[in-house]
Enzyme design. Structure first.
Site, mmCIF file in Angstrom:
data_model
loop_
_atom_site.group_PDB
_atom_site.id
_atom_site.type_symbol
_atom_site.label_atom_id
_atom_site.label_comp_id
_atom_site.label_asym_id
_atom_site.label_seq_id
_atom_site.Cartn_x
_atom_site.Cartn_y
_atom_site.Cartn_z
ATOM 1 N N HIS A 180 37.982 14.613 -2.858
ATOM 2 C CA HIS A 180 37.188 15.795 -2.508
ATOM 3 C C HIS A 180 37.929 17.048 -2.930
ATOM 4 C CE1 HIS A 180 39.603 17.373 0.919
ATOM 5 N NE2 HIS A 180 39.944 16.113 1.085
ATOM 6 N N CYS A 181 37.154 18.128 -3.131
ATOM 7 C CA CYS A 181 37.748 19.434 -3.394
ATOM 8 C C CYS A 181 37.463 20.310 -2.175
ATOM 9 C CB CYS A 181 37.197 20.039 -4.682
ATOM 10 S SG CYS A 181 35.403 20.243 -4.676
ATOM 11 N N VAL A 182 37.370 21.607 -2.343
ATOM 12 C CA VAL A 182 37.187 22.504 -1.206
ATOM 13 C C VAL A 182 35.813 22.327 -0.568
ATOM 14 C CG1 VAL A 182 37.119 24.925 -0.485
ATOM 15 C CG2 VAL A 182 38.794 24.179 -2.166
#
Length: 468
Positions: free
Chosen positions: A26-28
């Site tokens: 996942h990213c932000v």
């Protein structure tokens, strides 16, 4: 059962089950999946989940928009439920690359290099805008602020120094990111980039004048004359040199014993790459970079209206395919050659997507979708369009069409007015800070077009759709 736990279970089911997940991270704001078969994704089921704000496939990855602060909790629940094991972004990138063709891999490589350095470049653009407000005449008064109030001059000077750093040492930033992407040592990439802008070299921005005066300094290597010039603001030289450095470093690391690697690998790698950069890579790519810049400028100068209409309209489609990353290098090159006329159209395209999404807030009845439309519109107005495009506009199609029609019209208008940005900044409403102040009136008209027209068109298309 918690909301996050239930959402994680539903997301896994909607993407085809845990057996369809090759890797996940996942990213932000988003979950990122490398899937074995994207055709197994049930998008309708996925986007009916309360926490999901949209989904899209790009660069071989399937991404699910969750939101900041929540995505990491959902990811943790998903890992616990599926037992897939936490993956790094590199793991997902490697797993997803098998789904890409050569062109997509090239585009993805450019994206992987430029995206990590965007915060520094965007910040520099914003600060340069503040400096220009302080030093530009005719904005708030006949003279500039620093002329009328000399006590502000040093403040403006410090802001300008901070802002210019990212552009003056741009090869250092690209060298770090590119060598890291190509599998070499990022530290050597930084040294390589800074080497290309060493103070002992003739500044690239002074090359034209020095060449005209016949005063370009040279090195004489046993009869071979090499121009002693720097590559400030240049993109191609450091990209090619970084690739060569990574190749040489990996080659030597595999063959030199561990005990003497520190004494052999970095010095030889930098020495060979440095000589190659100044003798061959630099001069050739400097010429090609200037040729590309001149070609783009000539094309848009001769066909300004058509170029503005097409680029303004097609930019959102480039974002959908991921190809917009290829224009980052061109934008940076143009910005360092006197100003970029491409970036203002990017900013207007982002605003248009936000306005279309905002219109959907008033059209849709479902409370979740109304909330998503509002939050994604605000995000697009601040330069982040993915939630608006993939979560709202592309889902209903006609808002997306309204947005690209509007941005095409605005692009046509600002190109006929010669609008330029002196740097890359925030691609939304604050974008005017990166526009040269003499072009503000024309750019504000362009902004008015992409704020009003997409909103109205989306409403019209919605009415037409109901009558069918």
């Amino acid at each position: 059962m918690s909301t996050n736990k239930e959402a994680a279970r539903q997301i896994v089911e909607a993407v085809g089950g845990k057996e369809n997940i090759s890797a996940a991270t996942h990213c932000v704001t988003r979950l990122r999946f490398a899937l074995h078969d994207e055709s197994k994704v049930d998008k309708e089921k996925l986007e009916s989940i309360d926490l999901v704000k949209g989904s899209f496939a790009t660069n071989g990855q399937f991404q699910v928009v969750i939101g900041q602060g929540t995505v990491n909790k959902v990811y943790k629940e998903m890992v616990e439920q599926t037992g897939i094991g936490e993956s790094s972004k590199d793991d997902v990138k490697k797993a997803s690359e098998s789904n890409l063709n050569p062109l997509q891999r090239a585009i993805k490589t450019l994206a992987d290099i430029f995206i990590p350095i965007l915060p520094a470049i965007v910040t520099a653009g914003l600060l340069m805008g503040i400096n220009n407000i302080l030093t530009g005449p005719g904005i708030f008064m006949e003279d500039s602020i620093v002329t009328a109030y000399p006590q502000w001059a040093d403040l403006a000077n410090i802001i300008n120094l901070i802002a210019n750093t990212a552009f003056v040492f741009l090869p250092g930033l690209i060298g770090w990111s590119a060598v890291n992407r190509f599998g070499g040592s990022p530290l050597l990439g930084i040294v390589l980039g800074l080497m290309l802008v060493h103070p002992d070299l003739l500044n690239a921005w002074g090359y034209g004048a020095a060449q005209a005066a016949g005063e370009v300094p040279v090195w004489n290597l046993f009869g071979l004359e090499i121009e002693k010039i720097g590559y400030q603001g240049q993109v191609l030289p450091i990209l090619v040199a970084s690739y060569l450095l990574a190749v040489i470093e990996k080659f030597l690391t595999k063959r030199v014993p561990d005990g003497i690697q520190l004494l052999i690998v970095p010095p030889v790698t930098l020495l060979v790459t440095g000589f190659a950069s100044f003798i061959l890579i630099g001069p050739v790519t400097f010429f090609l970079g200037n040729l590309l810049t001149d070609g783009v400028i000539t094309l848009f100068a001769n066909f300004a209206a058509l170029g503005g209409f097409l680029y303004g309209g097609l930019y959102a489609l480039l974002v959908v395919t991921g190809m917009h990353h290829t224009f980052l290098a061109v934008d940076l090159q143009l910005a360092n050659a006197g100003g970029t006329f491409l970036w203002p159209m990017l900013a207007l395209s982002n605003i248009a997507q936000g306005s279309a999404a905002l219109a959907m807030m008033f059209i849709l009845k479902d409370e979740k979708q109304k909330g998503l439309s509002l939050t994604s519109a605000i995000s697009a107005y601040l330069g982040i369009t993915e939630p608006a495009m993939f979560g709202v506009n592309l889902r209903f199609r006609y808002p997306f069409i309204a947005a690209i029609i509007s941005s095409a019209i605005a692009g046509l208008f600002i190109m006929t007015q010669g609008v330029k940005a002196f740097s890359i900044g925030v691609g939304g409403l604050p974008g005017f800070l990166s526009i040269s102040s003499e072009f503000w009136p024309a750019f504000f008209i362009g902004m008015a077009i992409v704020i009003v027209v997409p909103f109205v068109l989306t409403y019209v298309f919605a009415k037409m759709k109901k009558q069918q």
